[in-house]
Scaffold this motif. Sequence first.
Motif, mmCIF file in Angstrom:
data_model
loop_
_atom_site.group_PDB
_atom_site.id
_atom_site.type_symbol
_atom_site.label_atom_id
_atom_site.label_comp_id
_atom_site.label_asym_id
_atom_site.label_seq_id
_atom_site.Cartn_x
_atom_site.Cartn_y
_atom_site.Cartn_z
ATOM 1 N N ALA A 220 6.152 -3.280 -4.822
ATOM 2 C CA ALA A 220 4.951 -3.620 -4.052
ATOM 3 C C ALA A 220 3.787 -2.857 -4.647
ATOM 4 O O ALA A 220 3.972 -1.790 -5.237
ATOM 5 C CB ALA A 220 5.121 -3.239 -2.586
ATOM 6 N N PHE A 221 2.590 -3.414 -4.490
ATOM 7 C CA PHE A 221 1.414 -2.692 -4.953
ATOM 8 C C PHE A 221 0.181 -3.178 -4.211
ATOM 9 O O PHE A 221 0.165 -4.255 -3.632
ATOM 10 C CB PHE A 221 1.218 -2.805 -6.467
ATOM 11 N N SER A 222 -0.832 -2.330 -4.260
ATOM 12 C CA SER A 222 -2.118 -2.629 -3.652
ATOM 13 C C SER A 222 -3.191 -2.016 -4.535
ATOM 14 O O SER A 222 -2.997 -0.935 -5.086
ATOM 15 C CB SER A 222 -2.186 -2.019 -2.249
ATOM 16 N N ILE B 218 -3.549 4.895 11.456
ATOM 17 C CA ILE B 218 -3.097 4.376 10.165
ATOM 18 C C ILE B 218 -4.250 4.490 9.175
ATOM 19 O O ILE B 218 -5.297 3.868 9.357
ATOM 20 C CB ILE B 218 -2.600 2.931 10.294
ATOM 21 N N GLU B 219 -4.044 5.306 8.141
ATOM 22 C CA GLU B 219 -5.071 5.507 7.116
ATOM 23 C C GLU B 219 -5.233 4.247 6.268
ATOM 24 O O GLU B 219 -6.342 3.845 5.955
ATOM 25 C CB GLU B 219 -4.718 6.703 6.245
ATOM 26 N N TYR B 220 -4.112 3.647 5.882
ATOM 27 C CA TYR B 220 -4.114 2.369 5.177
ATOM 28 C C TYR B 220 -2.725 1.777 5.246
ATOM 29 O O TYR B 220 -1.751 2.463 5.566
ATOM 30 C CB TYR B 220 -4.587 2.493 3.719
ATOM 31 N N MET B 221 -2.651 0.490 4.957
ATOM 32 C CA MET B 221 -1.357 -0.193 4.900
ATOM 33 C C MET B 221 -1.499 -1.446 4.054
ATOM 34 O O MET B 221 -2.599 -1.939 3.834
ATOM 35 C CB MET B 221 -0.827 -0.526 6.296
ATOM 36 N N TYR B 222 -0.375 -1.906 3.547
ATOM 37 C CA TYR B 222 -0.331 -3.165 2.828
ATOM 38 C C TYR B 222 1.036 -3.778 3.046
ATOM 39 O O TYR B 222 1.969 -3.099 3.469
ATOM 40 C CB TYR B 222 -0.669 -3.003 1.339
ATOM 41 N N ALA B 223 1.134 -5.070 2.813
ATOM 42 C CA ALA B 223 2.365 -5.773 3.162
ATOM 43 C C ALA B 223 2.684 -6.855 2.146
ATOM 44 O O ALA B 223 1.821 -7.290 1.385
ATOM 45 C CB ALA B 223 2.229 -6.396 4.548
ATOM 46 N N PHE B 224 3.936 -7.268 2.170
ATOM 47 C CA PHE B 224 4.380 -8.402 1.373
ATOM 48 C C PHE B 224 5.518 -9.077 2.126
ATOM 49 O O PHE B 224 6.228 -8.429 2.891
ATOM 50 C CB PHE B 224 4.808 -7.983 -0.041
ATOM 51 N N GLN C 23 8.909 -11.768 2.151
ATOM 52 C CA GLN C 23 9.983 -12.407 1.406
ATOM 53 C C GLN C 23 10.751 -13.275 2.393
ATOM 54 O O GLN C 23 11.552 -12.756 3.174
ATOM 55 C CB GLN C 23 10.922 -11.370 0.781
ATOM 56 N N GLY C 24 10.476 -14.568 2.368
ATOM 57 C CA GLY C 24 11.166 -15.480 3.273
ATOM 58 C C GLY C 24 10.895 -15.171 4.727
ATOM 59 O O GLY C 24 9.749 -15.123 5.159
ATOM 60 N N ASP C 25 11.949 -14.881 5.491
ATOM 61 C CA ASP C 25 11.781 -14.652 6.927
ATOM 62 C C ASP C 25 11.513 -13.195 7.275
ATOM 63 O O ASP C 25 11.444 -12.831 8.444
ATOM 64 C CB ASP C 25 13.001 -15.170 7.685
ATOM 65 N N LYS C 26 11.349 -12.333 6.264
ATOM 66 C CA LYS C 26 11.066 -10.908 6.486
ATOM 67 C C LYS C 26 9.719 -10.524 5.881
ATOM 68 O O LYS C 26 9.346 -11.010 4.817
ATOM 69 C CB LYS C 26 12.144 -10.025 5.843
ATOM 70 N N ALA C 27 9.011 -9.646 6.573
ATOM 71 C CA ALA C 27 7.785 -9.051 6.043
ATOM 72 C C ALA C 27 8.033 -7.553 5.909
ATOM 73 O O ALA C 27 8.663 -6.943 6.775
ATOM 74 C CB ALA C 27 6.614 -9.313 6.977
ATOM 75 N N HIS C 28 7.572 -6.979 4.814
ATOM 76 C CA HIS C 28 7.718 -5.543 4.563
ATOM 77 C C HIS C 28 6.323 -4.941 4.580
ATOM 78 O O HIS C 28 5.420 -5.444 3.914
ATOM 79 C CB HIS C 28 8.400 -5.290 3.218
ATOM 80 N N VAL C 29 6.159 -3.874 5.339
ATOM 81 C CA VAL C 29 4.850 -3.272 5.542
ATOM 82 C C VAL C 29 4.908 -1.802 5.147
ATOM 83 O O VAL C 29 5.752 -1.053 5.650
ATOM 84 C CB VAL C 29 4.400 -3.398 7.013
ATOM 85 N N VAL C 30 4.026 -1.412 4.233
ATOM 86 C CA VAL C 30 3.909 -0.018 3.812
ATOM 87 C C VAL C 30 2.783 0.601 4.625
ATOM 88 O O VAL C 30 1.672 0.063 4.670
ATOM 89 C CB VAL C 30 3.604 0.088 2.299
ATOM 90 N N ILE C 31 3.080 1.726 5.276
ATOM 91 C CA ILE C 31 2.124 2.369 6.176
ATOM 92 C C ILE C 31 1.908 3.815 5.748
ATOM 93 O O ILE C 31 2.867 4.558 5.526
ATOM 94 C CB ILE C 31 2.642 2.370 7.633
ATOM 95 N N LEU D 133 1.671 11.437 -6.079
ATOM 96 C CA LEU D 133 2.732 10.945 -5.207
ATOM 97 C C LEU D 133 2.353 11.170 -3.747
ATOM 98 O O LEU D 133 1.810 12.217 -3.401
ATOM 99 C CB LEU D 133 4.051 11.664 -5.493
ATOM 100 N N THR D 134 2.661 10.187 -2.925
ATOM 101 C CA THR D 134 2.370 10.251 -1.498
ATOM 102 C C THR D 134 3.574 9.731 -0.737
ATOM 103 O O THR D 134 4.195 8.746 -1.150
ATOM 104 C CB THR D 134 1.152 9.356 -1.157
ATOM 105 N N ASP D 135 3.901 10.388 0.369
ATOM 106 C CA ASP D 135 4.953 9.876 1.247
ATOM 107 C C ASP D 135 4.360 8.811 2.155
ATOM 108 O O ASP D 135 3.285 9.009 2.750
ATOM 109 C CB ASP D 135 5.542 10.998 2.097
ATOM 110 N N VAL D 136 5.056 7.694 2.257
ATOM 111 C CA VAL D 136 4.664 6.592 3.137
ATOM 112 C C VAL D 136 5.895 6.104 3.879
ATOM 113 O O VAL D 136 7.018 6.470 3.549
ATOM 114 C CB VAL D 136 4.008 5.425 2.346
#
Length: 138
Positions: free
Chosen positions: A33-35, A97-103, A105-113, A68-71
Motif C-alpha cells: 500500500a502507499f500514499s 487520526i493524524e492521517y489515514m489511507y485505504a485500499f 480488495q474484493g469484499d474487504k477494505a484495508h485501512v492504514v491509520i 519509519l513510523t508505527d501505524v
Amino acid sequence: MTIKQLSVFLENKTGRINEVAKILAKHGINMHAFSMAESTDFGILRLIVSEVDRAVEVLRARDFAVMLTDVVCISCPNVAGSLSAILEQLADKQIFIEYMYAFAQGDKAHVVIRPNDLAHCVQVLEECQCDVIRTGDF
C-alpha cells in the motif's frame, strides 16, 4: 498490533516516485500500500512494504531520506458504513487520526491509520473486535 510504515521524502520532480518503485522492484520488495502527499517543495511517499528493513537499507543506500513510523492497519467489510462505525468508536474514545489511507480488495477494505495515541487506538480496536492486520497478513 502495529506495523511499520516507511515515509520517503521526495523532491517534487518528475520520475522520483518511479525511482523508489524501481529500486524496490530490483530488490524484490513488494509495495502492499502507499500514499503520496505533497507540499510546495517536496512530497512524502508513505509505504507499507513486504520487507521493511531491506527497503530502508536499499533506499538509504540510494540517498533517499527514509523514516519509519508505527501505524495500525485494519480490515473491514468493503460496504457502505463499515468504516464509519469503526471511526465512530475511535472518536468516542477521543482518538485523533493524524492521517489515514485505504485500499480495497474484493469484499474487504484495508485501512492504514496513524492515530495520536497508538496504544490506545489498538486497545479500542481490539475491544471492538476489529480485524487488526499484522505485518505478515498482506
